[in-house]
Each structure stands twice: as C-alpha cells, then as structure tokens.
Design a protein around this motif. Sequence first.
Motif, mmCIF file in Angstrom:
data_model
loop_
_atom_site.group_PDB
_atom_site.id
_atom_site.type_symbol
_atom_site.label_atom_id
_atom_site.label_comp_id
_atom_site.label_asym_id
_atom_site.label_seq_id
_atom_site.Cartn_x
_atom_site.Cartn_y
_atom_site.Cartn_z
ATOM 1 N N VAL A 18 0.839 -1.202 0.000
ATOM 2 C CA VAL A 18 0.000 0.000 0.000
ATOM 3 C C VAL A 18 0.874 1.253 0.000
ATOM 4 C CG1 VAL A 18 -1.814 1.263 1.208
ATOM 5 C CG2 VAL A 18 -1.795 -1.236 1.267
ATOM 6 N N GLU A 19 0.548 2.191 -0.879
ATOM 7 C CA GLU A 19 1.257 3.467 -0.902
ATOM 8 C C GLU A 19 0.254 4.608 -1.039
ATOM 9 O OE1 GLU A 19 5.111 4.330 -3.071
ATOM 10 O OE2 GLU A 19 3.704 5.535 -4.271
ATOM 11 N N ALA A 20 0.255 5.512 -0.059
ATOM 12 C CA ALA A 20 -0.578 6.720 -0.099
ATOM 13 C C ALA A 20 0.349 7.912 -0.283
ATOM 14 C CB ALA A 20 -1.391 6.863 1.182
ATOM 15 N N ASP A 21 0.062 8.760 -1.268
ATOM 16 C CA ASP A 21 0.961 9.876 -1.536
ATOM 17 C C ASP A 21 1.064 10.839 -0.359
ATOM 18 O OD1 ASP A 21 -1.583 10.911 -1.824
ATOM 19 O OD2 ASP A 21 -1.214 11.902 -3.732
ATOM 20 N N SER A 22 0.042 10.878 0.498
ATOM 21 C CA SER A 22 0.120 11.729 1.695
ATOM 22 C C SER A 22 1.241 11.263 2.613
ATOM 23 C CB SER A 22 -1.216 11.719 2.438
ATOM 24 O OG SER A 22 -1.609 10.387 2.751
ATOM 25 N N ARG A 23 1.398 9.952 2.744
ATOM 26 C CA ARG A 23 2.468 9.389 3.571
ATOM 27 C C ARG A 23 3.828 9.621 2.924
ATOM 28 N NH1 ARG A 23 0.742 8.107 8.736
ATOM 29 N NH2 ARG A 23 -1.284 7.077 8.667
ATOM 30 N N VAL A 24 3.888 9.468 1.597
ATOM 31 C CA VAL A 24 5.142 9.698 0.880
ATOM 32 C C VAL A 24 5.565 11.159 1.024
ATOM 33 C CG1 VAL A 24 6.283 9.612 -1.372
ATOM 34 C CG2 VAL A 24 4.620 7.853 -0.759
ATOM 35 N N PHE A 25 4.592 12.060 0.963
ATOM 36 C CA PHE A 25 4.863 13.487 1.142
ATOM 37 C C PHE A 25 5.465 13.761 2.519
ATOM 38 C CE2 PHE A 25 3.109 17.445 2.995
ATOM 39 C CZ PHE A 25 3.803 18.373 2.241
ATOM 40 N N GLU A 26 4.852 13.203 3.558
ATOM 41 C CA GLU A 26 5.356 13.418 4.914
ATOM 42 C C GLU A 26 6.766 12.869 5.073
ATOM 43 O OE1 GLU A 26 1.728 13.505 8.042
ATOM 44 O OE2 GLU A 26 1.947 11.599 6.987
ATOM 45 N N HIS A 27 7.025 11.697 4.483
ATOM 46 C CA HIS A 27 8.368 11.109 4.569
ATOM 47 C C HIS A 27 9.393 12.023 3.903
ATOM 48 C CE1 HIS A 27 11.376 7.943 4.882
ATOM 49 N NE2 HIS A 27 11.688 8.164 3.611
ATOM 50 N N CYS A 73 9.171 15.236 3.543
ATOM 51 C CA CYS A 73 9.337 16.414 4.404
ATOM 52 C C CYS A 73 10.320 16.126 5.534
ATOM 53 C CB CYS A 73 7.992 16.844 4.988
ATOM 54 S SG CYS A 73 6.895 17.662 3.816
ATOM 55 N N ASN A 74 10.290 14.895 6.038
ATOM 56 C CA ASN A 74 11.140 14.531 7.175
ATOM 57 C C ASN A 74 12.580 14.262 6.775
ATOM 58 O OD1 ASN A 74 9.064 14.732 9.063
ATOM 59 N ND2 ASN A 74 8.477 12.595 8.850
ATOM 60 N N VAL A 75 12.775 13.503 5.696
ATOM 61 C CA VAL A 75 14.128 13.054 5.358
ATOM 62 C C VAL A 75 14.606 13.553 4.005
ATOM 63 C CG1 VAL A 75 13.823 10.984 6.753
ATOM 64 C CG2 VAL A 75 13.344 10.873 4.311
ATOM 65 N N GLY A 76 13.738 14.238 3.249
ATOM 66 C CA GLY A 76 14.120 14.762 1.962
ATOM 67 C C GLY A 76 13.941 13.736 0.851
ATOM 68 N N PRO A 77 14.173 14.192 -0.378
ATOM 69 C CA PRO A 77 14.473 15.581 -0.741
ATOM 70 C C PRO A 77 13.226 16.458 -0.700
ATOM 71 C CG PRO A 77 14.338 14.245 -2.724
ATOM 72 C CD PRO A 77 14.184 13.301 -1.566
ATOM 73 N N LEU A 78 13.413 17.717 -0.306
ATOM 74 C CA LEU A 78 12.287 18.626 -0.179
ATOM 75 C C LEU A 78 11.672 18.968 -1.537
ATOM 76 C CD1 LEU A 78 13.565 21.060 2.600
ATOM 77 C CD2 LEU A 78 11.826 19.274 2.808
ATOM 78 N N ASP A 79 12.498 18.937 -2.596
ATOM 79 C CA ASP A 79 11.935 19.163 -3.933
ATOM 80 C C ASP A 79 10.864 18.117 -4.240
ATOM 81 O OD1 ASP A 79 15.038 20.085 -4.177
ATOM 82 O OD2 ASP A 79 13.759 21.303 -5.484
ATOM 83 N N ALA A 80 11.143 16.877 -3.840
ATOM 84 C CA ALA A 80 10.185 15.804 -4.082
ATOM 85 C C ALA A 80 8.907 16.040 -3.292
ATOM 86 C CB ALA A 80 10.802 14.457 -3.713
ATOM 87 N N ALA A 97 8.123 23.125 4.295
ATOM 88 C CA ALA A 97 9.035 22.615 3.273
ATOM 89 C C ALA A 97 9.418 23.717 2.283
ATOM 90 C CB ALA A 97 8.389 21.443 2.540
ATOM 91 N N LEU A 98 8.450 24.534 1.872
ATOM 92 C CA LEU A 98 8.738 25.609 0.927
ATOM 93 C C LEU A 98 9.678 26.645 1.532
ATOM 94 C CD1 LEU A 98 5.222 26.149 -0.693
ATOM 95 C CD2 LEU A 98 7.232 25.114 -1.758
ATOM 96 N N GLU A 99 9.467 26.986 2.797
ATOM 97 C CA GLU A 99 10.359 27.955 3.449
ATOM 98 C C GLU A 99 11.789 27.440 3.480
ATOM 99 O OE1 GLU A 99 7.325 30.275 6.508
ATOM 100 O OE2 GLU A 99 8.372 28.486 7.208
ATOM 101 N N ARG A 100 11.948 26.159 3.801
ATOM 102 C CA ARG A 100 13.294 25.580 3.838
ATOM 103 C C ARG A 100 13.889 25.484 2.437
ATOM 104 N NH1 ARG A 100 12.355 20.257 7.344
ATOM 105 N NH2 ARG A 100 14.517 19.856 6.759
ATOM 106 N N LEU A 101 13.062 25.181 1.446
ATOM 107 C CA LEU A 101 13.541 25.107 0.066
ATOM 108 C C LEU A 101 14.032 26.466 -0.430
ATOM 109 C CD1 LEU A 101 11.094 22.796 -1.928
ATOM 110 C CD2 LEU A 101 13.589 22.636 -1.888
#
Length: 514
Positions: A95-104, A106-113, A152-156
């Motif tokens: 199972v893959e939910a893009d919301s979870r992938v987004f949070e991951h 944000c935590n470990v990068g890359p922030l562009d992703a 994430a945007l501020e850090r980017l």
Amino acid sequence: MKRLELQLMGFPEFRLDGRTVELALRKAAALLIYLAEVGGPVAREVAATLLWPETDEEAARARLRRTLYKIRIAFGSEVIAAAGASLSLNPALSVEADSRVFEHACNVGPLDAAADIYRGDYLAGFSLPDCPEIEEWIFFRREALRSRLVQALERLIEAKIADGEPRSAVVHATRLAGLDPLSESAHRHLIRAHLAAGDRAAAERQGETCIRLLREELGIAPDPTTLAMLREPTRDATLDLPRTRYVEVGGIHIAYQIVGSGPTDIVLVPGFISHVERIWEDRSCRAWISAVSRLGRLILFDRRGMGLSDRVGARPTVEATAQDILAVMNAAGSRRALLIGASEGGPGCIRFAVDHPDRLIGLVLWGSLAKGSRAPDYPFALTVAQYDLWKQRLLAGWGGPAEIQTFAPSLAADRQAETWWAGLLRAASSPGAVAGLLEALRDADVRHLLTNVSARTMILHRSGDRAVRVEAGRFLAAKIPGARFIEVDGDDHWFWVGDQQPLLNSISAFARRG
C-alpha cells in the motif's frame, strides 16, 4: 504482491496494480482512505458509526457490509480484510498513499520531491456532509499537511538561495505567497528571492502588493524589516537573523538558533506554540529576545512536533521535551545553562532539572504550572471538561488570532499583533497536529518531581495572568526547595508583552548570582 496506490493530494484516486479503480460511493472511498491513513485495524462499530452516525447500530452494520461488498466488486479483489470485529487493509497488499510519501519526504528529503508530491490540498473537493466526524478528521489532516508544505517551501527557498539557484527560489516563494496571500513572511520570502535573482523591479512590485494587501485586508502597515529589504537591496535583511540549525534526536530533527555570545548560556523552552523564525517578525518579541541575548548566549528551539522541528506521530511528553533540551544543549556546545521554561514548557524543564542537575546554572519558570488540569489538591487549573472546551474554541479559531485575548489581553485590539499571532499559529502547527499536543499538556503532571529539583529556582508570574493563574506559580514556589517567587503586575501571559523590565532585571540578577 498486489500494489494498492492511493492519490490523496487533490481529489482522491485509487489504483490496483496500475489500474484505475472507480469508487462511485463516497463512503466506500472514505472507508478505504481512513483505513490506509490509520494504518491498523479499526473496529467495525467505529467504522459504522463514523460513516452512518444518524443510523441505528444494526442498520449501520448492514450498510457497512454492503459497502465492503461494493469495494470488493470495484477492485475485483479483497483489498479490505475483515477479521472478526475489526477491519484493516489486506496485509497481503503493498500500500502506498501519496500523503504518507509526502510526509516522509518532508522529514528526510528531498524537499523538492515533497513539493512536487503536493499536487493539491488533501482530498480537495471530497466531502461527506452527513458524517461530521469524518469531515473533522479530513479537515485536521488537510491542515496538518498544508502546514508541512509551508514549512518545506520555506526551507527550500533558503536552500536554493544559499546554493546559488535564486530562480528556483522564486518559483517556490511564489507558491508560498499564493498559499497565504496575507502572510507578510511569505511576501518577504518572495521579495528576497527576487532580489537574489537580481530582479529588483519584481521585488518592488511584490513589496507594493504586500503593502496593499496588508492595508486593504488587515488595516495594518508592513513591518520595518520588509521595507528595509526594499530600501537596501544590496543588504539581505534576513541575514540579520540567526541561522536555523538542526540536531537529530532519535530520528527527529529539532530546529534551534543561537543568539548572542555572552559568558552565560541561556536556554529558552517555549510554551505550546513556537517557531524560531516567525518569532522575530513581531517587534516586541524581537526586542525581548535581543534583550535576553545581551544577558548571555541565548539558545532558542522548537520542540518536536512544533515550528520548524519535525512532526511526530505520538503525543509529546515531558520526557521528550527534556530529551530535546539535552540534545540542543549538546549541539550548541553548552556545558551548563540557565534554563527558562515558559508556560507549558515548564514541566519539561522540571523533568530536565531532576534528570540533569549538573547541566544547570539555575531554573527560571515563567507563567508556568505543574499540572495541566484540575485535581482535588490542585484547584487552580481548568477541569478536563473545561480544558477540552477551551481547546475546541482555540482550534475553531485557528488561522485567525485565536485566543489572543487570553494570552495577551492588552493586544486584543492591536491589528498588527493579531496578524502576527495568526500567522505564527498557521506556520507553527495545524489544528489537527496541535490537538494532540494540547491533550498531552492537559494530562501533564510533574507535581511528584518538584521536591527533587535541586537547582536554584526562580518563579516569575504576572498577577492577572489569564492563561495560567498566579496560584499555579505560587504552588511551584511552595513545592520546589528554596525557590524564589516573584509576582509581577499585569494580565498578559506572554513575557514580551507589557512591562518587560522587571522580568529582565530579575533574570539578569538571577544569572549573575549563578
């Protein structure tokens, strides 16, 4: 192994092994999404109540069975496992939910992703008006993810400018300003990005847009820092602020700053809300921080789950706050420090003082408390029921200057302060994320630790504090051996509002005696 993909950023879509699956029933979609996000078993009766709140138990269970059948038909496979009295996604699925992938990301990068994954707000356009609990859950989840995007945007933006990619910074800053057009901080990021890219004309246009929006929508003038960026294009106004650094604690990144260079280290532990960069945007708060930094080397940080620090899945505890204090002190090279715990930051400081007395010069507790809710032998706090009602009121006003009349009654009619506080709340957390923190604070109780505090301790409290009653400060002073209690005139809970000098004088004298 079959692969189930859930696209939840934007209007929801589902795919099984790459094949798009149409779920005509919104409650079927909601059930699948809820199970994926919870990530574990959910009781059948809970699911039935969430989806059919106005239906009797037997009818709700029957509708749940029909919904499960329609999900099975739509996917042509058992994507939901029904084990006795509970439901969960089939463990045989990947199972893959893009919301979870987004949070991951944000935590470990890359922030562009992370920025790329956020194609739209969580479940945008999806609603279940007859399911209020589901609607509330979606709202809180949406706000939490939107808050992560802002962070994430501020850090980017900062990273792209530092890496010599100002055009990319402009793209991210434009998106940031679009998310919150009334955020002066977002406009300042975009102005800075334009200046870094050498486009002064665009920076000036953005400055004019910012000034116009603040005047027309909020009736306030821009902060002098914003105007200074346009007056002095060769000087980057944001460089006057201390650099935000990170230290890792058990996989969680804690954001901190170091201000000043005096001989005494001072660690400030904030209350339930903080953001080490946004606090500088309020003139009074900036003046307070600068004044304290002249007393010694000031170390500021955001506790886990707050501000620029990583979000966490569990409710933060006083033990976790103590761990964060230790990690930040070690990262800053601080052997011993004067620890200042403000408001709800106090219990974590008390835990630290008991666990690490050798690392303290002294302990200062400002507007703080030993227990988050009332007990028979602790009558000067809200009852659990009262606290929960206050929490609901605070969360209902999130995005605006929620409860400023409680925290700083002298600023309740100050539009500039209200705008700053509203922006700080949005940047620091989201309603859903902060709800767990508030519950942890409500349940916090360090009364049993007070007699074990051996560090020199000073308790400061305003007599008319509306957020934490002065009796809570007196209780701390009575229970901590040798603690000194200083009562200050005023009704404001925030230390940077009202008469600051008595507080600064007390802290200065206390630090010198160390």
